[in-house]
Motif scaffolding. Structure first.
Motif, mmCIF file in Angstrom:
data_model
loop_
_atom_site.group_PDB
_atom_site.id
_atom_site.type_symbol
_atom_site.label_atom_id
_atom_site.label_comp_id
_atom_site.label_asym_id
_atom_site.label_seq_id
_atom_site.Cartn_x
_atom_site.Cartn_y
_atom_site.Cartn_z
ATOM 1 N N ALA A 134 0.840 -1.206 0.000
ATOM 2 C CA ALA A 134 0.000 0.000 0.000
ATOM 3 C C ALA A 134 0.872 1.251 0.000
ATOM 4 O O ALA A 134 0.563 2.239 -0.684
ATOM 5 N N ALA A 135 1.973 1.214 0.760
ATOM 6 C CA ALA A 135 2.878 2.356 0.804
ATOM 7 C C ALA A 135 3.535 2.579 -0.553
ATOM 8 O O ALA A 135 3.679 3.721 -1.014
ATOM 9 N N ARG A 136 3.919 1.493 -1.221
ATOM 10 C CA ARG A 136 4.529 1.620 -2.551
ATOM 11 C C ARG A 136 3.528 2.167 -3.572
ATOM 12 O O ARG A 136 3.877 2.986 -4.425
ATOM 13 N N GLN A 137 2.295 1.708 -3.478
ATOM 14 C CA GLN A 137 1.268 2.200 -4.402
ATOM 15 C C GLN A 137 1.003 3.690 -4.180
ATOM 16 O O GLN A 137 0.832 4.445 -5.144
ATOM 17 N N ALA A 138 0.975 4.113 -2.909
ATOM 18 C CA ALA A 138 0.778 5.528 -2.604
ATOM 19 C C ALA A 138 1.937 6.352 -3.153
ATOM 20 O O ALA A 138 1.743 7.452 -3.690
ATOM 21 N N GLU A 139 3.133 5.822 -3.030
ATOM 22 C CA GLU A 139 4.319 6.510 -3.541
ATOM 23 C C GLU A 139 4.238 6.685 -5.054
ATOM 24 O O GLU A 139 4.529 7.773 -5.579
ATOM 25 N N GLN A 140 3.849 5.627 -5.766
ATOM 26 C CA GLN A 140 3.733 5.712 -7.221
ATOM 27 C C GLN A 140 2.641 6.702 -7.631
ATOM 28 O O GLN A 140 2.800 7.441 -8.613
ATOM 29 N N PHE A 141 1.556 6.727 -6.878
ATOM 30 C CA PHE A 141 0.490 7.697 -7.142
ATOM 31 C C PHE A 141 1.012 9.118 -6.980
ATOM 32 O O PHE A 141 0.755 9.995 -7.826
ATOM 33 N N LEU A 142 1.758 9.372 -5.905
ATOM 34 C CA LEU A 142 2.279 10.717 -5.654
ATOM 35 C C LEU A 142 3.267 11.140 -6.732
ATOM 36 O O LEU A 142 3.252 12.291 -7.186
ATOM 37 N N ILE A 143 4.118 10.228 -7.161
ATOM 38 C CA ILE A 143 5.083 10.559 -8.214
ATOM 39 C C ILE A 143 4.355 10.945 -9.499
ATOM 40 O O ILE A 143 4.698 11.942 -10.153
ATOM 41 N N ALA A 144 3.337 10.184 -9.862
ATOM 42 C CA ALA A 144 2.577 10.497 -11.075
ATOM 43 C C ALA A 144 1.874 11.848 -10.961
ATOM 44 O O ALA A 144 1.856 12.639 -11.918
ATOM 45 N N GLU A 145 1.311 12.134 -9.783
ATOM 46 C CA GLU A 145 0.601 13.394 -9.599
ATOM 47 C C GLU A 145 1.554 14.577 -9.546
ATOM 48 O O GLU A 145 1.254 15.661 -10.071
ATOM 49 N N VAL A 146 2.714 14.405 -8.918
ATOM 50 C CA VAL A 146 3.709 15.480 -8.894
ATOM 51 C C VAL A 146 4.187 15.769 -10.315
ATOM 52 O O VAL A 146 4.348 16.936 -10.705
ATOM 53 N N ALA A 147 4.406 14.738 -11.099
ATOM 54 C CA ALA A 147 4.819 14.936 -12.495
ATOM 55 C C ALA A 147 3.774 15.749 -13.251
ATOM 56 O O ALA A 147 4.101 16.654 -14.034
ATOM 57 N N ARG A 153 3.309 23.915 -14.502
ATOM 58 C CA ARG A 153 3.929 25.136 -13.978
ATOM 59 C C ARG A 153 4.958 25.686 -14.952
ATOM 60 O O ARG A 153 5.914 24.990 -15.314
ATOM 61 N N PRO A 154 4.801 26.955 -15.373
ATOM 62 C CA PRO A 154 5.761 27.539 -16.309
ATOM 63 C C PRO A 154 7.101 27.871 -15.670
ATOM 64 O O PRO A 154 8.086 28.137 -16.378
ATOM 65 N N ASP A 155 7.164 27.873 -14.314
ATOM 66 C CA ASP A 155 8.414 28.211 -13.641
ATOM 67 C C ASP A 155 9.269 26.992 -13.314
ATOM 68 O O ASP A 155 10.224 27.076 -12.550
ATOM 69 N N VAL A 156 8.938 25.837 -13.901
ATOM 70 C CA VAL A 156 9.739 24.629 -13.734
ATOM 71 C C VAL A 156 10.388 24.291 -15.065
ATOM 72 O O VAL A 156 9.717 24.281 -16.106
ATOM 73 N N ALA A 157 11.698 24.020 -15.035
ATOM 74 C CA ALA A 157 12.425 23.725 -16.265
ATOM 75 C C ALA A 157 11.863 22.477 -16.931
ATOM 76 O O ALA A 157 11.489 21.507 -16.264
ATOM 77 N N ILE A 158 11.798 22.511 -18.254
ATOM 78 C CA ILE A 158 11.301 21.362 -19.002
ATOM 79 C C ILE A 158 12.335 20.246 -18.927
ATOM 80 O O ILE A 158 13.515 20.445 -19.213
ATOM 81 N N ALA A 159 11.885 19.083 -18.522
ATOM 82 C CA ALA A 159 12.773 17.924 -18.382
ATOM 83 C C ALA A 159 11.912 16.668 -18.376
ATOM 84 O O ALA A 159 10.723 16.709 -18.711
ATOM 85 N N ASP A 160 12.495 15.557 -18.005
ATOM 86 C CA ASP A 160 11.758 14.314 -17.840
ATOM 87 C C ASP A 160 10.907 14.457 -16.582
ATOM 88 O O ASP A 160 11.407 14.362 -15.466
ATOM 89 N N ARG A 161 9.609 14.719 -16.751
ATOM 90 C CA ARG A 161 8.738 15.023 -15.608
ATOM 91 C C ARG A 161 8.670 13.864 -14.614
ATOM 92 O O ARG A 161 8.650 14.083 -13.407
ATOM 93 N N GLN A 162 8.631 12.657 -15.125
ATOM 94 C CA GLN A 162 8.551 11.507 -14.234
ATOM 95 C C GLN A 162 9.812 11.409 -13.373
ATOM 96 O O GLN A 162 9.735 11.123 -12.171
ATOM 97 N N MET A 163 10.968 11.660 -13.990
ATOM 98 C CA MET A 163 12.219 11.618 -13.240
ATOM 99 C C MET A 163 12.276 12.763 -12.239
ATOM 100 O O MET A 163 12.697 12.573 -11.078
ATOM 101 N N GLN A 164 11.866 13.954 -12.670
ATOM 102 C CA GLN A 164 11.814 15.087 -11.742
ATOM 103 C C GLN A 164 10.952 14.749 -10.532
ATOM 104 O O GLN A 164 11.355 14.976 -9.383
ATOM 105 N N ALA A 165 9.788 14.249 -10.791
ATOM 106 C CA ALA A 165 8.847 13.945 -9.713
ATOM 107 C C ALA A 165 9.398 12.870 -8.787
ATOM 108 O O ALA A 165 9.231 12.937 -7.556
#
Length: 206
Positions: A134-147, A153-165
């Motif tokens: 459950a903790a791992r699933q929550a983590e994956q959900f948060l990473i996807a949502e942060v990405a 946001r225009p003030d974040v540099a364009i990059a690999d969003r998944q990696m950034q998140a």
């Protein structure tokens, strides 16, 4: 550990029984922190909670079940807070720096609430196996949502969003834990929080 061993025996339905259960859970945090998990007996928990051992056993068959209930509560609180903070990251018009400062501050406050519980679950590896997935699933959900939020946001540099998140989520989780569990002096924690915000800001805007 069998599933039945960590399942509550009875669900609290009345206000009085809910208060009893919460008293047991809060007492368990203090007992585990003071005596350690091995010596944190149900008798000590019942005594600290001000209830009889029989009342405790109405709800929890053993301390493993109590720890599981605490872990479930902690994960639910953390996920609920994270969802609220993600909404802030997605919708706020304020610059990135104060937004990150607010997010890190809230996560520090969450971890400060029960540092002893954090040590048990993460430092001592006592997070129940049933909840690790459950903790791992929550983590994956948060990473996807942060990405997704970063992409808006225009003030974040364009990059690999998944990696950034991935790095943002893990950096905040790791360092806010460390700044609480290590129990540094308040001034060090304040400086540490500022360093974390600065690190995230440079990472996201470079």
């Amino acid at each position: 550990m069998s599933k039945s061993r960590v399942q509550p025996l009875k669900q609290p339905l009345q206000q009085r029984s809910r208060m009893t259960v919460q008293a047991i859970l809060e007492a368990a945090i203090h007992v585990f922190d003071e005596f350690g998990y091995a010596a944190g007996t149900t008798s000590r928990i019942a005594s600290r909670a001000g209830v009889s051992i029989g009342s405790l056993y109405q709800y929890y068959p053993n301390k493993d079940a109590i720890l599981t209930a605490l872990a479930e509560q902690h994960l639910a609180e953390g996920l609920a807070l994270s969802v609220r903070l993600l909404e802030t990251l997605r919708t706020t018009s304020q610059p990135l720096a104060p937004t990150l400062d607010e997010i890190v501050d809230h996560m520090l406050r969450l971890h400060e609430h029960n540092p002893g519980l954090h040590r048990l679950l993460y430092e001592e590896g006592l997070l129940p196996a049933a909840l690790r997935q459950a903790a791992r699933q929550a983590e994956q959900f948060l990473i996807a949502e942060v990405a997704r939020c970063l992409s808006l946001r225009p003030d974040v540099a364009i990059a690999d969003r998944q990696m950034q998140a991935y790095f943002v989520v893990h950096a905040i989780e790791h360092f806010t834990h460390r700044l609480v569990i290590d129990q540094p002096p308040p001034e060090f924690q304040k400086r540490g929080k500022n360093e974390l915000v600065t690190m995230l800001l440079r990472y996201l805007q470079t």
